[in-house]
Design a protein around this motif. Structure first.
Motif, short mmCIF file in Angstrom:
data_model
loop_
_atom_site.label_atom_id
_atom_site.label_comp_id
_atom_site.label_asym_id
_atom_site.label_seq_id
_atom_site.Cartn_x
_atom_site.Cartn_y
_atom_site.Cartn_z
N ASP A 160 30.46 31.58 10.52
CA ASP A 160 30.32 32.67 11.50
C ASP A 160 30.99 33.95 10.98
OD1 ASP A 160 28.88 31.08 13.20
OD2 ASP A 160 30.61 30.50 14.43
N VAL A 161 32.17 33.80 10.37
CA VAL A 161 32.88 34.96 9.82
C VAL A 161 32.08 35.58 8.68
CG1 VAL A 161 34.94 35.65 8.51
CG2 VAL A 161 35.19 34.20 10.53
N SER A 162 31.57 34.71 7.78
CA SER A 162 30.78 35.20 6.63
C SER A 162 29.54 35.94 7.11
CB SER A 162 30.36 34.03 5.74
OG SER A 162 31.48 33.35 5.23
N LYS A 163 28.87 35.36 8.09
CA LYS A 163 27.62 35.95 8.59
C LYS A 163 27.90 37.32 9.22
CE LYS A 163 23.78 34.94 11.72
NZ LYS A 163 23.30 34.05 12.79
N ALA A 164 28.96 37.38 10.03
CA ALA A 164 29.30 38.64 10.71
C ALA A 164 29.66 39.73 9.69
CB ALA A 164 30.46 38.40 11.68
N THR A 199 28.15 29.43 1.16
CA THR A 199 27.68 28.23 0.46
C THR A 199 27.93 27.02 1.35
OG1 THR A 199 28.29 29.22 -1.65
CG2 THR A 199 27.89 26.84 -1.64
N PRO A 200 26.88 26.27 1.69
CA PRO A 200 27.10 25.06 2.50
C PRO A 200 28.02 24.08 1.77
CG PRO A 200 24.75 25.57 2.34
CD PRO A 200 25.45 26.47 1.37
N VAL A 201 28.80 23.36 2.53
CA VAL A 201 29.70 22.35 1.96
C VAL A 201 28.90 21.06 1.73
CG1 VAL A 201 31.75 20.93 2.39
CG2 VAL A 201 31.72 23.34 3.09
#
Length: 232
Positions: free
Chosen positions: A86-90, A96-98
């Motif tokens: 959510d932070v990365s998107k904002a 990168t998915p885990v």
């Protein structure tokens, strides 16, 4: 009068060595918008012939509990991963998915010991994937998990010889690693048994600049004076 039973009871089945299959614990986790943020897949050992392998059910239960515990940890980790997403998107950053995967190999199976080695691979977009080596040793008659003290009579002598082998290993011999640093990184329970000898390892990121596990094989002869296991 009546017979207690007719004839003789059937003999118990002859104990057989384990035949291996797998039990898989897997889950894909998505964020609120449907984006896949984490995937875990733990492939763990499973004895298939539990009717004829006396240790089978106990070993299966051990890994079943281990798998369930890892799924609980993944569930807890998922909350953090979604928050990161959510932070990365904002902020407009890439995410990168885990990915977590675990595989296993039966490295020794005799009438004295069953030794299993596992590799746990975690990729979360860092410069290096994280890799852990795990190992379990079981009594083939009872399925009870064995520990360091079931194999060795002198912990200090084993430590000295294993640390010496680590210091001479290709991965560490070129570095400036002191005996004290390697001794601090050495974990006595991190070992398994193979046809070539005992294998000990140190996890990656335990020693400065070493990102992957380092392992050494100690021939059985080298430790026979302090070991209770006689190689076949």
């Amino acid at each position: 009068y009546s017979h207690a039973y007719a004839g003789t009871p059937p003999p118990p089945p002859t104990p057989e060595p384990p035949q291996w299959g797998e039990q898989v614990f897997t889950q894909t986790y998505t964020a609120g918008d449907g984006t896949q943020v984490m995937t875990v897949r733990y492939t763990l050992p499973m004895v298939q012939n539990t009717d004829t392998c006396p240790a089978g059910e106990v070993i299966n239960d051990w890994y079943k509990a281990d798998g369930a515990s890892r799924m609980e940890s993944a569930e807890a980790n998922y909350e953090q991963v979604v928050a990161d997403y959510d932070v990365s998107k904002a902020a407009g950053f890439s995410f990168t998915p885990v990915t977590e995967e675990m595989s296993y190999e039966v490295v020794l199976s005799t009438d004295q010991v069953i030794s299993i080695r596992r590799t746990w691979y975690i990729n979360s977009g860092a410069a290096y994937p994280t890799v852990f080596e795990l190992g379990e040793n079981f009594d083939p008659q009872t399925g009870i998990k064995l520990t360091f003290t079931d194999f060795f009579t002198d912990a200090q002598a084993v430590q000295d010889r294993v640390v010496k082998a680590f210091l001479a290993s290709p991965e560490l011999s070129a570095g400036e690693f002191t005996q004290a640093a390697v001794t601090a990184a050495y974990q006595p329970e991190q070992f398994c048994l193979t046809s070539d000898g005992y294998v000990f390892w140190i996890q990656g990121n335990t020693l400065t600049g070493i990102h992957s596990p380092v392992e050494v094989t100690i021939p059985y002869d080298t430790l026979k004076d302090v070991s209770m296991y006689a190689a076949q």
